[in-house]
Design an enzyme around this catalytic site. Structure first.
Site, PDB file in Angstrom:
ATOM      1  N   LYS A 204       0.825  -1.210   0.000  1.00 28.74           N
ATOM      2  CA  LYS A 204       0.000   0.000   0.000  1.00 28.74           C
ATOM      3  C   LYS A 204       0.859   1.260   0.000  1.00 28.74           C
ATOM      4  O   LYS A 204       2.055   1.240   0.277  1.00 28.74           O
ATOM      5  CB  LYS A 204      -0.989  -0.030   1.162  1.00 28.74           C
ATOM      6  CG  LYS A 204      -2.093  -1.069   0.945  1.00 28.74           C
ATOM      7  CD  LYS A 204      -3.193  -1.000   1.973  1.00 28.74           C
ATOM      8  CE  LYS A 204      -4.319  -1.973   1.599  1.00 28.74           C
ATOM      9  NZ  LYS A 204      -5.409  -1.971   2.609  1.00 28.74           N
ATOM     10  N   ARG A 244      -2.717 -10.082   5.289  1.00 25.86           N
ATOM     11  CA  ARG A 244      -3.208 -10.275   3.913  1.00 25.86           C
ATOM     12  C   ARG A 244      -2.150  -9.687   2.977  1.00 25.86           C
ATOM     13  O   ARG A 244      -1.900  -8.486   3.004  1.00 25.86           O
ATOM     14  CB  ARG A 244      -4.554  -9.570   3.749  1.00 25.86           C
ATOM     15  CG  ARG A 244      -5.197  -9.729   2.387  1.00 25.86           C
ATOM     16  CD  ARG A 244      -6.559  -9.023   2.369  1.00 25.86           C
ATOM     17  NE  ARG A 244      -7.223  -9.195   1.084  1.00 25.86           N
ATOM     18  CZ  ARG A 244      -7.064  -8.398   0.032  1.00 25.86           C
ATOM     19  NH1 ARG A 244      -6.265  -7.338   0.119  1.00 25.86           N
ATOM     20  NH2 ARG A 244      -7.710  -8.630  -1.096  1.00 25.86           N
TER      21      ARG A 244
END
Length: 269
Positions: A204, A244
């Site tokens: 991210k 994740r």
């Protein structure tokens, strides 16, 4: 949890696994590399992403879920839509991962309650195309925790078993990089609410922002796996239930190191 985006427009690997056969092969590879779950998603939730129809999402997700389950791979479904969640569970998915925490679809709570599978409730304030406007906090840790617990109360009132709920702080969803780092630094606050916690940090932009002044080329999404693995190790050391990730092997190795550092003997998945 290995990320399997069967989308043309996800921020990191959009289009790479849009073909069903290629997606299934990648899911099998992640399982071989140690993923306890392969998380199949058919709609991009990157900032600014446009929504797709439920029919399109179904056509992307269900064949991949079915084939992976047939091959013996534990599968979760990454969706905000009750119809897709129901179809994926019917095809064998064993967990529903909803980045909207049930806010995007009023039918999701009833679907989850009927499915009796674990349900990931992610902190979410608005759809992808407008989430940036909602990244305003006075106390991001306190507000995210209280908003998540309010979602649990609402879902429980609609029949969802709170014993099946997993909380996700929603890194990057209506969050600036500083908000994400604050949430990671205070995972204990979220864990103290008494629910298992999942962290989805992989590749991210807050990771890219942290790397931008340090390593040449490392701020591109597909160059962030080593840094993601570091976050995975720190999250594991903080006691989260699951991370994740896009690259399973590097984060699995990092989590094993965190377990060994803490005096626990890691076991094979």
């Amino acid at each position: 949890m290995g990320i399997l985006n069967v989308t043309p427009d996800s921020f990191s690997d959009g289009g790479r696994y849009a073909d069903t056969g290629r997606a299934v092969r990648h899911g099998l590879r992640m399982a071989r590399e140690g993923a306890d779950l392969v998380d199949v998603g058919g709609e991009s939730t990157r900032p600014g992403a446009e929504p797709i129809s439920v029919d399109e999402e179904l056509s992307r997700v269900v064949p991949v879920v079915r084939e992976l389950v047939r091959a013996g791979v534990p599968v979760s479904v990454d969706t905000m839509h009750a119809e897709v969640a129901h179809a994926a569970v019917q095809a064998g998915a064993c967990l529903i991962n909803d980045v909207s925490g049930g806010l995007a679809d009023p039918d999701m709570a009833a679907t989850v309650a009927a499915a009796t599978v674990p349900y990931v409730v992610t902190h979410w304030r608005a759809p992808s195309r407008e989430m940036e406007r909602h990244a305003v906090y006075g106390d991001v840790v306190g507000e995210v925790t209280s908003e998540l617990l309010a979602r649990v109360d609402s879902l429980s009132a609609s029949g969802v078993d709170p014993g099946r709920v997993i909380l996700d702080p929603g890194l990057g969803f209506a969050k600036r990089p500083g908000h994400d780092w604050q949430l990671l630094a205070h995972l204990g606050t979220l864990r103290s609410a008494g629910f298992p916690v999942l962290v989805g940090a992989s590749r991210k932009r807050f990771i890219g922002a942290a790397l931008s002044g340090w390593a040449d080329g490392a701020c591109a999404p597909d160059a962030r796996d080593a840094a993601t693995a570091a976050v995975s190790a720190l999250a594991a050391a903080a006691g989260v239930m699951c991370v994740r990730v896009h690259d399973v092997r590097s984060s699995l190795h990092a989590v094993c190191m965190a377990a060994s550092w803490g005096g626990r003997v890691p076991t094979a998945a």
